[in-house]
Enzyme design. Structure first.
Site, PDB file in Angstrom:
ATOM      1  N   GLU A 103       0.818  -1.287   0.004  1.00 10.91           N
ATOM      2  CA  GLU A 103       0.057  -0.170   0.139  1.00 10.91           C
ATOM      3  C   GLU A 103       0.892   1.150  -0.084  1.00 10.91           C
ATOM      4  O   GLU A 103       2.112   1.274   0.471  1.00 10.91           O
ATOM      5  CB  GLU A 103      -0.826   0.147   1.261  1.00 10.91           C
ATOM      6  CG  GLU A 103      -2.014  -1.169   1.205  1.00 10.91           C
ATOM      7  CD  GLU A 103      -2.553  -0.992   2.654  1.00 10.91           C
ATOM      8  OE1 GLU A 103      -2.557  -0.191   3.477  1.00 10.91           O
ATOM      9  OE2 GLU A 103      -3.450  -2.235   2.660  1.00 10.91           O
ATOM     10  N   LYS A 134       2.277   4.572   1.447  1.00  8.51           N
ATOM     11  CA  LYS A 134       2.228   4.926   2.777  1.00  8.51           C
ATOM     12  C   LYS A 134       2.219   6.566   2.575  1.00  8.51           C
ATOM     13  O   LYS A 134       2.999   7.156   2.245  1.00  8.51           O
ATOM     14  CB  LYS A 134       3.729   4.787   3.290  1.00  8.51           C
ATOM     15  CG  LYS A 134       3.900   5.020   4.971  1.00  8.51           C
ATOM     16  CD  LYS A 134       5.290   4.747   5.301  1.00  8.51           C
ATOM     17  CE  LYS A 134       5.467   4.997   6.743  1.00  8.51           C
ATOM     18  NZ  LYS A 134       5.090   6.115   7.333  1.00  8.51           N
ATOM     19  N   PHE A 178      -7.597   2.355   5.753  1.00  8.38           N
ATOM     20  CA  PHE A 178      -6.758   1.246   5.641  1.00  8.38           C
ATOM     21  C   PHE A 178      -6.886   0.008   6.468  1.00  8.38           C
ATOM     22  O   PHE A 178      -6.673  -1.077   6.031  1.00  8.38           O
ATOM     23  CB  PHE A 178      -5.175   1.503   5.407  1.00  8.38           C
ATOM     24  CG  PHE A 178      -4.765   2.012   6.963  1.00  8.38           C
ATOM     25  CD1 PHE A 178      -4.408   1.140   7.984  1.00  8.38           C
ATOM     26  CD2 PHE A 178      -4.555   3.514   7.051  1.00  8.38           C
ATOM     27  CE1 PHE A 178      -3.930   1.438   9.221  1.00  8.38           C
ATOM     28  CE2 PHE A 178      -3.874   3.775   8.419  1.00  8.38           C
ATOM     29  CZ  PHE A 178      -3.728   2.748   9.245  1.00  8.38           C
TER      30      PHE A 178
HETATM   31  P1  AMP Z   1       5.957   5.437  10.873  1.00 10.11           P
HETATM   32  O1  AMP Z   1       5.120   6.705  11.475  1.00 10.11           O
HETATM   33  O2  AMP Z   1       7.241   5.816   9.974  1.00 10.11           O
HETATM   34  O3  AMP Z   1       6.308   4.386  12.149  1.00 10.11           O
HETATM   35  O4  AMP Z   1       5.198   4.801   9.975  1.00 10.11           O
HETATM   36  C1  AMP Z   1       3.891   4.286  10.436  1.00 10.11           C
HETATM   37  C2  AMP Z   1       2.786   5.153   9.934  1.00 10.11           C
HETATM   38  O5  AMP Z   1       2.360   5.304   8.594  1.00 10.11           O
HETATM   39  C3  AMP Z   1       1.357   4.585  10.677  1.00 10.11           C
HETATM   40  O6  AMP Z   1       1.104   4.972  11.851  1.00 10.11           O
HETATM   41  C4  AMP Z   1       0.275   5.448   9.704  1.00 10.11           C
HETATM   42  O7  AMP Z   1       0.229   6.644  10.377  1.00 10.11           O
HETATM   43  C5  AMP Z   1       1.118   5.575   8.431  1.00 10.11           C
HETATM   44  N1  AMP Z   1       0.475   5.174   7.304  1.00 10.11           N
HETATM   45  C6  AMP Z   1       0.315   5.693   6.072  1.00 10.11           C
HETATM   46  N2  AMP Z   1      -0.064   4.914   5.040  1.00 10.11           N
HETATM   47  C7  AMP Z   1      -0.341   3.723   5.755  1.00 10.11           C
HETATM   48  C8  AMP Z   1      -0.955   2.627   5.447  1.00 10.11           C
HETATM   49  N3  AMP Z   1      -1.418   2.501   4.062  1.00 10.11           N
HETATM   50  N4  AMP Z   1      -1.402   1.701   6.145  1.00 10.11           N
HETATM   51  C9  AMP Z   1      -0.826   1.881   7.698  1.00 10.11           C
HETATM   52  N5  AMP Z   1      -0.188   3.007   7.994  1.00 10.11           N
HETATM   53  C10 AMP Z   1      -0.063   3.984   7.022  1.00 10.11           C
END
Ligand code: AMP
Length: 579
Positions: free
Chosen positions: A243, A245, A334
């Site tokens: 997916e 991000k 999602f």
């Molecule tokens: P990080 O903040 O770098 O740990 O990355 C995880 C975060 O990416 C999640 O907490 C979501 O806010 C975000 N995110 C963006 N797109 C998605 C997706 N398709 N599925 C799950 N999380 C996503």
């Protein structure tokens, strides 16, 4: 009271757990939830959003009333001590006190709760009466703690992790049972209630705790992978649901029959910031529902994604209507965790996705959308997805195992994240926690010259330092940090912080910032990853630089983990050897 004093002074996490066990043993089950909230520095679980909201001016007046001293004298004392708790402690010492009512946890809790719930005209005067009567009846030691609690300066250094350990020891005599308690906490986000069920009904009752509407579930998190190859390897020969991000704000949407609530990744109730999202969800012809989504700011003209910073305009206190107009958003769904009384968290990921797709087909989705997903099983296709994602302004990809269940609060390889490369030499930026600082010199007199940053060691629940950062800050940043950090300043190193550095000031590990760096090096002075690569050496960042991004959406425990740092070092070593 002695336990509080001991906890305030200790720098050892083990001792902290022991004090806590002792306190919990003495606490009757009927009030254990309240005691747990109080030691966490709150009155209710975070998601309820209850804040005491007592202005300094009102607190000063309450102290003046309780101590029977002139307000100017109290203000003078406050200027000297720098803390209203210490001020009331000192002011009451010289008073001839007749305690009219015994100070109990019940009384403190109920009075503060009433204070927090006072709203509308005349509420300030009622708050003043409530707080001053509490201070009047308390001893100087008691009132000192009460005031520190009210002003949010009670720093006992107790993390949820420690409380969970203490609950396991206290009620089951076995620390290993922490996993059951942790699980119950992960699906309810309410440690007070978890403690009460444990104390009253035992461990088995906790096991049967279920997902509940309007109680946020602690979010499932992703592990990081370095490149497409590693992402594919992590799928162990299976396909992955790949997916985009999106670079927005994660939100957990709870729709009941009467209300819609939105919770942030940190479980704050953020409903009031997104009235447009609430309206869109209300239109769905579904009674009960829990969704996870990324709210993304978009350009209203082109519908293109805008960077995360734009979205933060929506987090303001006032002028929300204007912000709704000025910064339109789209909600990219999602995950679905609950539907019409059914807990869906143990369904495989692709089944959950199919349920959302069906809802999308049947209903008018308006400003809702589904996150773009493609099933992929080879590196080439994954790289193609990555280029597309970056082209349209995403941060990278999320790769999810199709059969994975939703594991609340867990960071595992069931979900991995592949982020785009940044311009710095290290492939990725790091999110680190501020734990201390040195005062600035020359141009930076009156500000901080360097800030000590730590990475999170989840195995021992300790923040271990990994660098001092002094570059990348604008004057505005420096002013901002000086003010912001003052609120969480400590007289000594925090018990959950490990470092060999000597700092001028220490902070509660609370604020996460993003830094870039040129490489990771072995370090004799920073304990992050100590001994993981070489005996007596930890890991440090070379040429760290603040990117300008404060990760308000991250808890300190979500910072780059020590284990991640170690694996980044190992990969770096491999790529140097290859070239
Ligand atoms: P990080 O903040 O770098 O740990 O990355 C995880 C975060 O990416 C999640 O907490 C979501 O806010 C975000 N995110 C963006 N797109 C998605 C997706 N398709 N599925 C799950 N999380 C996503």
């Amino acid at each position: 009271m002695d336990t509080f004093e001991n906890m305030e002074k200790t720098t050892s996490r083990l001792a902290l757990t022991d004090y806590l066990v002792e306190l919990l043993r003495k606490t009757p089950a009927s009030i254990i939830d309240r005691v747990v909230y109080l030691i966490q520095g709150k009155l209710h679980p975070d998601y309820e959003g209850v804040e005491l909201g007592l202005a300094e001016r009102l607190a000063t007046r309450a102290i003046s009333l309780a101590a029977g001293m002139d307000i100017s004298f109290i203000e003078q004392l406050y200027r000297k001590t720098g803390d209203l708790g210490d001020t009331v402690g000192k002011a009451l010492q010289s008073r001839n006190q007749k305690i009219s009512e015994k100070m109990t946890v019940e009384r403190v809790y109920q009075t503060l709760d009433k204070t927090a719930n006072c709203i509308g005209p005349g509420s300030q005067e009622t708050k003043l009466k409530l707080v001053s009567s509490l201070l009047t009846d308390g001893s100087s030691r008691e009132s000192r703690y009460i005031m520190k609690f009210i002003m949010g300066t009670l720093r006992l250094g107790i993390a949820e992790y420690t409380i969970i350990d203490a609950l396991a020891v206290c009620f089951t005599d076995n620390k290993a049972n922490r996993t059951v308690i942790q699980k119950a906490y992960n699906i309810s986000s309410d440690l007070g209630t978890v403690a009460k069920i444990l104390a009253r009904d035992g461990l088995d009752s906790l096991k049967s705790l279920r997902v509940t509407l309007h109680k946020p579930i602690r979010p499932m998190l992703a592990e990081r992978v370095r490149n497409a190859q590693e992402a594919i390897e992590r799928l162990n020969g299976h396909s992955g649901a790949v997916e985009y991000k999106l670079d927005g704000e994660r939100v957990q949407i709870h729709k009941g029959r009467n209300k819609v609530e939105l919770f942030s990744r940190r479980l704050e109730n953020i409903t009031k910031h997104y009235p447009d999202v609430v309206e869109a969800i209300q239109k769905l012809k579904i009674g009960e529902l829990i969704l996870e989504a990324e709210i993304v700011a978009v350009n209203s003209q082109t519908n293109e994604f805008l960077p995360f910073q734009e979205l933060m305009h929506r987090r303001r206190k006032h002028g929300i209507e204007q912000a709704v107009e000025g910064y339109p958003v789209v909600i990219y769904i999602f995950d679905i965790l609950y539907l019409e009384s059914k807990d869906l968290t143990s369904l495989p990921y692709l089944k959950r996705r199919a349920i959302i797709e069906n809802i999308a087909i049947e209903q008018n989705f308006d400003m809702l959308a589904l996150v773009h997903q493609k099933i992929v099983n080879n590196i080439e296709d994954l790289e193609k997805q990555m280029s597309r994602a970056i082209e349209i302004g995403c941060e990278g990809l999320m790769i999810k195992q199709p059969t994975s269940v939703y594991r609340a609060g867990a960071r595992e390889f069931a979900w991995t994240k592949l982020k785009r490369e940044y311009r710095s030499d290290l492939a990725d930026t790091l999110d680190l926690v501020i734990v201390g600082a040195l005062y600035g010199r020359g141009r930076r007199v009156g500000k901080y010259g360097a800030i000590l940053l730590a990475s999170y060691d989840a195995d021992s629940d300790i923040f271990r330092s990994t660098c001092k950062v002094g570059t990348g800050f604008t004057d505005e940043h420096l002013d901002f940090f000086y003010k912001k950090l003052e609120e969480i300043q400590l007289p000594h190193r925090h018990p959950r912080v490990d470092t060999r550095m000597h700092m001028d000031v220490w902070f509660e590990p609370k604020i996460v910032i993003e830094v870039s760096a040129s490489e990771i090096t072995l370090s004799p002075s920073h304990p992050a990853g100590l001994g993981a690569i070489r005996e007596k050496y930890g890991l440090a960042l070379r040429f760290p630089k603040f990117t300008g991004r404060i990760r308000e959406d991250k808890n300190p425990e979500d910072a780059t983990a020590v284990a991640e740092l170690v694996s980044m070092y190992k990969r770096q070593l491999r790529s140097v050897k290859k070239s």
